[in-house]
Write an enzyme that holds these catalytic residues in place. Sequence first.
Site, PDB file in Angstrom:
ATOM      1  N   HIS A  58       0.697  -1.261   0.251  1.00  0.00           N
ATOM      2  CA  HIS A  58       0.019  -0.283  -0.043  1.00  0.00           C
ATOM      3  C   HIS A  58       0.646   1.195  -0.643  1.00  0.00           C
ATOM      4  CE1 HIS A  58      -3.535  -2.269   0.760  1.00  0.00           C
ATOM      5  NE2 HIS A  58      -3.476  -2.966   2.185  1.00  0.00           N
ATOM      6  N   HIS A 220      -8.348  -4.320  -0.958  1.00  0.00           N
ATOM      7  CA  HIS A 220      -7.611  -5.260  -1.452  1.00  0.00           C
ATOM      8  C   HIS A 220      -8.154  -6.299  -2.565  1.00  0.00           C
ATOM      9  CE1 HIS A 220      -6.825  -4.514   2.691  1.00  0.00           C
ATOM     10  NE2 HIS A 220      -6.123  -4.252   2.942  1.00  0.00           N
TER      11      HIS A 220
END
Lengths: 335, 335
Positions: A58, A220
């Site tokens: 991320h 995700h």
Amino acid sequence: MQRIINDPSMVVEDMLKGFAKVHKDIVHVHPDNPRVIISNTAKEKKKVGIVTGGGSGHKPAFIGYAGKNMVDAVAVGEIFSSPTAKSFYDAIVAADQGMGVACLYGNYAGDNMNVKMASMMAEDDDIMVKTVVANDDVASAKKTDSEKRRGVAGEILMWKVGGAKAAQGATLDEVIAASQKAIDHTRSVGVGLGPCTIPANAKPNFKIEEGTMEFGIGHHGEPGIRVEKLASAKEIAKEMHDLIIEDLPFEKGDEVVVLVSGLGATPVMEQYIFFDEIEQLLQADGIVIYKSYVGNYFTSLEMNGITLTMMKVDEELKECIDMEVETMGLTQIGE
Amino acid sequence: MQRIINDPSMVVEDMLKGFAKVHKDIVHVHPDNPRVIISNTAKEKKKVGIVTGGGSGHKPAFIGYAGKNMVDAVAVGEIFSSPTAKSFYDAIVAADQGMGVACLYGNYAGDNMNVKMASMMAEDDDIMVKTVVANDDVASAKKTDSEKRRGVAGEILMWKVGGAKAAQGATLDEVIAASQKAIDHTRSVGVGLGPCTIPANAKPNFKIEEGTMEFGIGHHGEPGIRVEKLASAKEIAKEMHDLIIEDLPFEKGDEVVVLVSGLGATPVMEQYIFFDEIEQLLQADGIVIYKSYVGNYFTSLEMNGITLTMMKVDEELKECIDMEVETMGLTQIGE
């Protein structure tokens, strides 16, 4: 799988080595746990410790927000999966200076479980840990089930507020209250236009058909609210804006921080085009933009897509947002 | 084409509107030419003006480097194509304060032609313009044909040096000499793992087969030296390192600035993995890293790939690199 890596099972270790070398002026690796990144300023002055953690993939989140006046220690997980309880515990111990530790993280089952265990371990050491669990993603559950909502890019604003409050010398309860207010005043939503591939899997973890987009996608690739025909920037902005505005709700006269983040592969050019539409919508609403961030602030590997985050600010939150920070992901100028 | 845009022929206009709104503390749009971005500090103190310009699609380049102590005015072209002579001229006039203007740009036919015309127009107005043409891409021509080489991410270091020199109060000739030294001491090379799509074309402008990479690719997908089997980060780093080291050549005891940039879709995680390999190679060479930058500093829309840039630094260049800047693309901390 078109990637610049060595062993796919070692990407997190290899990435952390490079990260620590590039940003040695800001952070260092925990001497006994390579999965914990510590701000060089963590013990510079006596204050409440700020801890977070989450899965990798991320960037700049989570480790990119370690640094002066923001996060003191970060537990690092595998790609898209929670750090261990031991790593959260080591981060908590690293951040503690006897005034307690605020653990500010996102609402995912693995993180919830591991933070809980880590907090119990820390309490055995007489370290007081309190938590705020970010749940800013409006698409991930109904408002009446807001405790089920996931934490996404709004976490950045929560860390900035919590970190600033701690730097101001606030108590643990004050830091927790301000961080909770920050996330309670924040709403986010994302759209996905293309998938990403976890290196160890070698195949995309979901599929988005050409000409469509997934409205409300998670960080995700969690399924969104609906799959739609790919729309224009203007239409996408309107749809995301409407969902967020209604949910808080944000109202005429409110001041807001706007954070637009690309999910990885979306050119920054498109993020500016999208922001321009959001700015026009807010102007029509009579909502005032106090500060805006546009860029790759919270990504999902090479996912194609964008997230919109808005936080309603009062004087306390504005003061926290204005505090200078020194991190890889955010600095006062040029952010 | 999976993009968040409105009219594909208006992406540059729409992007600039968003950019100017987000970064209003740093830059503004030229009042009479929407294709020129001007630093808010351009006329803050009397000094040599710094101008650049180039095609769009390379965010943060070029407009992201406008700001205090760096670039004063930027001419903005269509996606991957040169700004007009008029825009370069307007940028030159905006940056001029009677001490002359250094136009520091990359070696592409369109830019060369338009800067030349703009300089002639400016000289009619008694504005002295001198130029430095970046040619740091070693893969784009043989060393004996170095005047044919393209300018790539090394331009960022050239702007940083030229901008710092001007801020120090140097004359136009001194600014030009330092900027020329910066680029003469700089070498870059790129690899491509996946193509990008110009919005108005709607189809990728080149193809890279799965399992292969294009070694030496240019910033617009210009063909590289060879197509190879996709290698590990360690092998790719070695191949890129070797080409650059030999070319200058960089030697044992040298101090260098290293700049690793993703081309758009390459996760920052991979860039840190790649940097870690470069750092190990340089350590083995006895070459000292003075400063390192890793991130999306000069992109090509959503191209998958990476570039490596190295500049050999002396005391003068180090002093320029160390100067604080306030731009969207670079700041002193967290860069």
